[in-house]
Design a protein around this motif. Structure first.
Motif: not given
Length: 388
Positions: A1-4, A29-36, A38-43
């Motif tokens: 799985m690479t990125g959303l 807020s929701v924050s999602i990171w992948q492979d170090g 941040e790929v998504l941040n909603l606030a």
């Protein structure tokens, strides 16, 4: 799985928006990171009900028991400093702890909520750290350590805080955490909030009674006089109202069980280290034995305090496995069996998933009633792992 993938981003965004229109969200807020990364941040929303303070991606909020995950890692790093394994007795660093039959309690017992010390017999105020430590030294375990599991909702933080102080000489676990992780990772997360950050903290609001079926046994026990659940959540005594966690003194005190204040971005960034095998920017910052200790359950049982099946590794919560189906009983942390993290009262949630390299954090100020996260957070997790 690479990125959303686009469908995952869309699903997360739709659920996040519907939290505000359908589920009473105020600010979140929701924050999602992948492979170090941040790929998504909603606030979105507001930091207060008067709607005079907009909620931003870097908004700070008290996260209650979501504090326990970072605090546990601080304890593990302290143990690493002196080369002590999890099965070593606590008295090796805290000699006074031997009283009342506690000489064989190990670090593993404490970190997995099996020490039998969730309740203090003495009515000790939570504000008096040294009095709580003295009471813990004198306390007789409620059960033979290692034979049962009961969530140490409040005493957990005092136990690991004292261990860290004894090993490192730090003033508090929070100071040690900031030295080891907060500064080096650049985290907007503190266990003991500096005064200069007080103006950034969102106001918390208590939830209304709206229970899922899974919370009914807990709430029944919580409201039953002298039950193990009620005694656990009121021991040490004090800080039982949501309003208490809107007070600067509470933020500054640094309660390692429930006093953390931070942003979703900071928590997800912290867990991204563990989602990537203990590495940050390609550098191994967490010893491999700690990474294993966090991702392998030490205990799984019908928890005597939470009144639900629960599993714990070395300080982290994991989703319990149904022995009949070999599937997860619930999915707080997504479908991966090796995922781990910790929820907080009212609905905050943060975790690492080493299988996919993903870390996740959700922070809000409109709380909900219940012992585990509600649909507001769980819908985001489900959307994160959705398939087209």
């Amino acid at each position: 799985m690479t990125g959303l993938r686009p469908h995952q981003r869309d699903a997360i965004d739709r659920w996040f928006q519907s939290n505000f229109t359908l589920r009473g969200e105020l600010g979140a807020s929701v924050s999602i990171w992948q492979d170090g990364t941040e790929v998504l941040n909603l606030a979105q929303g507001h930091a207060n009900r008067e709607r005079t303070r907009p909620w931003t991606a870097d908004a700070l909020a008290p996260v209650w028991s979501a504090t326990k995950g970072p605090a546990a890692v601080a304890c593990l790093m302290a143990l690493h400093e002196i080369g002590l394994p999890l099965d070593a007795p606590v008295v090796e660093v805290w000699p006074e702890f031997f009283l009342s039959g506690k000489d064989r309690i190990t670090f593993a017992h404490i970190l997995s909520h099996r020490a039998g010390l969730s309740v203090l017999s003495q009515r000790t105020p939570i504000f008096d750290y040294h009095a709580v430590i003295k009471a813990l030294e004198q306390q007789t375990p409620l059960w033979e350590p290692g034979t049962a599991q009961g969530y140490h909702a409040r005493t957990f933080g005092f136990l690991i805080d004292e261990i860290v102080r004894r090993i490192t000489g730090a003033d508090t676990l929070g100071h040690y955490f900031n030295e080891v992780f907060g500064d080096s990772l650049g985290l907007d997360f503190w266990i003991g909030l500096p005064q200069e950050q007080h103006g950034r903290v969102a106001t918390l609001y208590p939830g209304k009674m709206n229970l899922s079926a899974g919370d009914q046994a807990f709430m029944k026990a919580f409201n039953k006089a002298d039950s193990l659940t009620q005694r656990t959540f009121t021991s040490p005594m004090g800080l039982n109202a949501v309003q208490d966690f809107n007070q600067p003194h509470t933020w500054s005190q640094g309660y390692a069980s429930m006093g953390g204040v931070g942003s979703a971005r900071a928590l997800a960034k912290f867990y991204s280290v563990f989602a990537n095998g203990g590495k940050f920017n390609g550098v191994q910052v967490i010893p491999t034995w700690i990474q294993r200790a966090l991702s392998e359950p030490l205990s799984q049982a019908e928890d005597g305090v939470l009144c639900v099946p629960a599993a714990f590794s070395a300080g982290m919560m994991m989703d319990p496995i149904d022995p009949e189906t070999n599937g997860k009983v619930r999915q707080l942390f997504g479908p991966s069996e090796g995922a781990f993290g910790h929820p907080g009262a009212g609905g905050s949630l943060a975790f690492a998933d080493p299988e996919t390299g993903i870390s996740f954090a959700y922070v809000m100020n409109q709380m909900e009633v219940g012992v585990l996260p509600s649909d507001k957070a769980l819908g985001l997790v489900k959307a994160l792992y959705s398939r087209a």
